[in-house]
Scaffold this motif. Structure first.
Motif, PDB file in Angstrom:
ATOM      1  N   CYS A   1       0.832  -1.214   0.000  1.00  0.00           N
ATOM      2  CA  CYS A   1       0.000   0.000   0.000  1.00  0.00           C
ATOM      3  C   CYS A   1       0.859   1.254   0.000  1.00  0.00           C
ATOM      4  O   CYS A   1       0.545   2.240  -0.687  1.00  0.00           O
ATOM      5  CB  CYS A   1      -0.925  -0.001   1.213  1.00  0.00           C
TER       6      CYS A   1
ATOM      7  N   PRO B   1      -3.779  -4.321  -7.203  1.00  0.00           N
ATOM      8  CA  PRO B   1      -5.109  -4.168  -7.791  1.00  0.00           C
ATOM      9  C   PRO B   1      -6.218  -3.998  -6.754  1.00  0.00           C
ATOM     10  O   PRO B   1      -7.136  -3.192  -6.932  1.00  0.00           O
ATOM     11  CB  PRO B   1      -5.303  -5.474  -8.575  1.00  0.00           C
ATOM     12  N   THR B   2      -6.138  -4.763  -5.645  1.00  0.00           N
ATOM     13  CA  THR B   2      -7.161  -4.650  -4.601  1.00  0.00           C
ATOM     14  C   THR B   2      -7.141  -3.263  -3.973  1.00  0.00           C
ATOM     15  O   THR B   2      -8.191  -2.633  -3.765  1.00  0.00           O
ATOM     16  CB  THR B   2      -6.939  -5.708  -3.505  1.00  0.00           C
TER      17      THR B   2
ATOM     18  N   TYR C   1      -7.948   7.293  -0.916  1.00  0.00           N
ATOM     19  CA  TYR C   1      -6.616   6.762  -0.637  1.00  0.00           C
ATOM     20  C   TYR C   1      -6.382   6.495   0.855  1.00  0.00           C
ATOM     21  O   TYR C   1      -5.631   5.589   1.218  1.00  0.00           O
ATOM     22  CB  TYR C   1      -5.543   7.712  -1.176  1.00  0.00           C
TER      23      TYR C   1
ATOM     24  N   VAL D   1      -7.217   2.927   1.899  1.00  0.00           N
ATOM     25  CA  VAL D   1      -6.277   1.867   1.529  1.00  0.00           C
ATOM     26  C   VAL D   1      -5.480   1.402   2.744  1.00  0.00           C
ATOM     27  O   VAL D   1      -5.187   0.212   2.906  1.00  0.00           O
ATOM     28  CB  VAL D   1      -5.324   2.370   0.419  1.00  0.00           C
TER      29      VAL D   1
ATOM     30  N   GLY E   1      -6.095  -0.600  -5.394  1.00  0.00           N
ATOM     31  CA  GLY E   1      -6.572   0.344  -6.400  1.00  0.00           C
ATOM     32  C   GLY E   1      -8.091   0.431  -6.432  1.00  0.00           C
ATOM     33  O   GLY E   1      -8.665   1.514  -6.553  1.00  0.00           O
ATOM     34  N   ILE E   2      -8.746  -0.717  -6.310  1.00  0.00           N
ATOM     35  CA  ILE E   2     -10.216  -0.729  -6.285  1.00  0.00           C
ATOM     36  C   ILE E   2     -10.732  -0.002  -5.045  1.00  0.00           C
ATOM     37  O   ILE E   2     -11.684   0.791  -5.106  1.00  0.00           O
ATOM     38  CB  ILE E   2     -10.733  -2.186  -6.316  1.00  0.00           C
ATOM     39  N   ILE E   3     -10.092  -0.260  -3.895  1.00  0.00           N
ATOM     40  CA  ILE E   3     -10.494   0.404  -2.647  1.00  0.00           C
ATOM     41  C   ILE E   3     -10.308   1.915  -2.765  1.00  0.00           C
ATOM     42  O   ILE E   3     -11.174   2.699  -2.358  1.00  0.00           O
ATOM     43  CB  ILE E   3      -9.682  -0.149  -1.461  1.00  0.00           C
TER      44      ILE E   3
ATOM     45  N   LEU F   1     -10.311   3.694  -5.480  1.00  0.00           N
ATOM     46  CA  LEU F   1     -11.271   4.228  -6.443  1.00  0.00           C
ATOM     47  C   LEU F   1     -12.622   4.472  -5.800  1.00  0.00           C
ATOM     48  O   LEU F   1     -13.268   5.507  -6.047  1.00  0.00           O
ATOM     49  CB  LEU F   1     -11.414   3.238  -7.617  1.00  0.00           C
ATOM     50  N   TRP F   2     -13.054   3.564  -4.939  1.00  0.00           N
ATOM     51  CA  TRP F   2     -14.397   3.665  -4.347  1.00  0.00           C
ATOM     52  C   TRP F   2     -14.428   4.464  -3.042  1.00  0.00           C
ATOM     53  O   TRP F   2     -15.404   5.162  -2.771  1.00  0.00           O
ATOM     54  CB  TRP F   2     -14.951   2.258  -4.089  1.00  0.00           C
TER      55      TRP F   2
END
Length: 386
Positions: free
Chosen positions: A229, A351-352, A362, A365, A354-356, A358-359
């Motif tokens: 992270c 990737p995980t 930061y 994360v 990044g999805i967190i 996005l929704w």
């Protein structure tokens, strides 16, 4: 105590060898993306694929590297890796030479990245197994600690060195140096003795070895997410918050990581892997939560520092527990399986996260990182009671 210190110093050539190998890995990180983007003129997707394929090659050759270390010797596995690293440097150089033929150069570059992953797997699995065999299992935590310092220092110094050489000379010199460094790595260890091999030992299948060390492997995987992270998203967090000292966040994480390993190298062997791992998880959780709730860059930087301290001894602490579950004849296979959990973690965390991001943003994360480290702690607590 003097004998113990002597045994640790005796593997210094192996640590120098590992540093040289990871210096090459760091150098590739510094120049390969730029080469693909500016000279071969391919997209960010291709850059990502080229960089990621090394990770895939490393992951899928861990079992083979462990088998080679156990059946033909750790020194042999290490030397195989070094030879492939030299071929890797030649492949990088060939790709650069054919840079005007974009598709050909890219194809050669992908081959180089695959070879780089294979060489890393063999060289480092061999080095770890070799070092523990020479220093003695009672010093396994120290061996893994100093091996980690060599790895991270190589990556940290390799990238800026490559960028400097590419800007002041040209990229071809970087790839030329990546041929020389593995040769130096070979020369550093050539006089060290081989470990005895027990060919009569009945080998445990790799999937069973994974089962034996899965507790430590899963704990390592979850605890590594905090590191992923920071490496992937801390710059973006600082940018979003208009904080200007993102490089300082990286510097403090890396600095405290290395300092902890230098001054606390003996802790896993002295106090036991379980105790050291539990304290490390607690510190890492605190650091991740501090970044998650940070309202200033000072808080975030302190959180990065604590994460560096906490994460620093996780690999050797859990590794000490893992290798005690297998016979000495299976040590290389166990280390290959154990390290594979780290590879998988880094592949999934980006990737995980990044999805967190996005929704939920930061900051969230790092709550993900804290929860993951807490799961590592829970795994050890539950499994230790069985």
């Amino acid at each position: 105590m003097k004998e113990e210190s002597k045994s640790i110093w005796s593997i210094t050539p192996i640590m120098i060898s590992v540093f040289a190998i990871y210096l090459c890995i760091g150098m590739a990180l510094g120049v390969v993306p730029t080469l693909i983007k500016t000279q071969l003129h391919f997209s960010a997707l291709i850059i990502g694929a080229a960089m990621g394929i090394q990770f895939i090659a490393t992951l899928f050759t861990r079992a083979y590297a462990g088998k080679i270390a156990d059946t033909t010797g750790a020194k042999t596995a290490n030397q195989y890796g070094i030879v492939i690293a030299i071929v890797t440097g030649l492949s990088y150089l060939a790709s650069y030479y054919f840079k005007d033929l974009h598709l050909l150069a890219l194809g050669i570059l992908f081959i180089a990245r695959i070879l780089h992953g294979i060489s890393e797997s063999l060289a480092v699995t061999g080095a770890l197994t070799w070092g523990i065999g020479l220093a003695g299992q009672q010093n396994s935590g120290k061996v893994m600690t100093w091996n980690g310092i060599a790895m991270y220092a190589g990556i940290a110094l390799g990238a800026p060195l490559a960028i400097y050489l590419a800007s002041s000379l040209e990229t071809g010199y970087v790839f030329g140096l990546m041929i020389v460094l593995p040769a130096i790595s070979w020369l550093c260890t050539i006089k060290l003795p081989k470990l005895p091999i027990d060919l009569s030992h009945r080998r445990t299948p790799f999937y069973k070895v994974i089962g034996h060390i899965s507790d430590q492997g899963l704990a390592l995987a979850f605890s590594s997410i905090g590191f992923a992270c920071i490496s992937s998203f801390i710059t973006l967090l600082f940018t979003k918050e208009n904080w200007i000292n993102a490089p300082l966040a990286f510097l403090t994480f890396g600095g405290f990581y290395i300092l902890t390993r230098v001054f606390c190298a003996s802790f896993p062997d002295r106090f036991g892997g379980y105790k050291v791992a539990m304290v490390s998880f607690f510190i890492e959780i605190t650091g991740q939560l501090l970044i998650g709730i940070s309202s200033s860059e000072a808080m975030a930087i302190i959180g990065c520092s604590l994460t560096g301290v906490g994460f620093s001894l996780v690999f050797p602490a859990l590794g000490v527990l893992a290798i005690r579950k297998v016979s000495p004849q299976m040590r290389g296979t166990a280390l290959g399986a154990y390290t594979a959990f780290f590879d998988v973690s880094l592949g999934i965390a980006g990737p995980t996260g990044g999805i967190i991001a996005l929704w939920f943003g930061y900051h969230t994360v790092y709550f993900f990182g804290a929860i993951s480290a807490a799961l590592s702690m829970l795994i050890l607590v539950v499994k230790s009671k069985k």
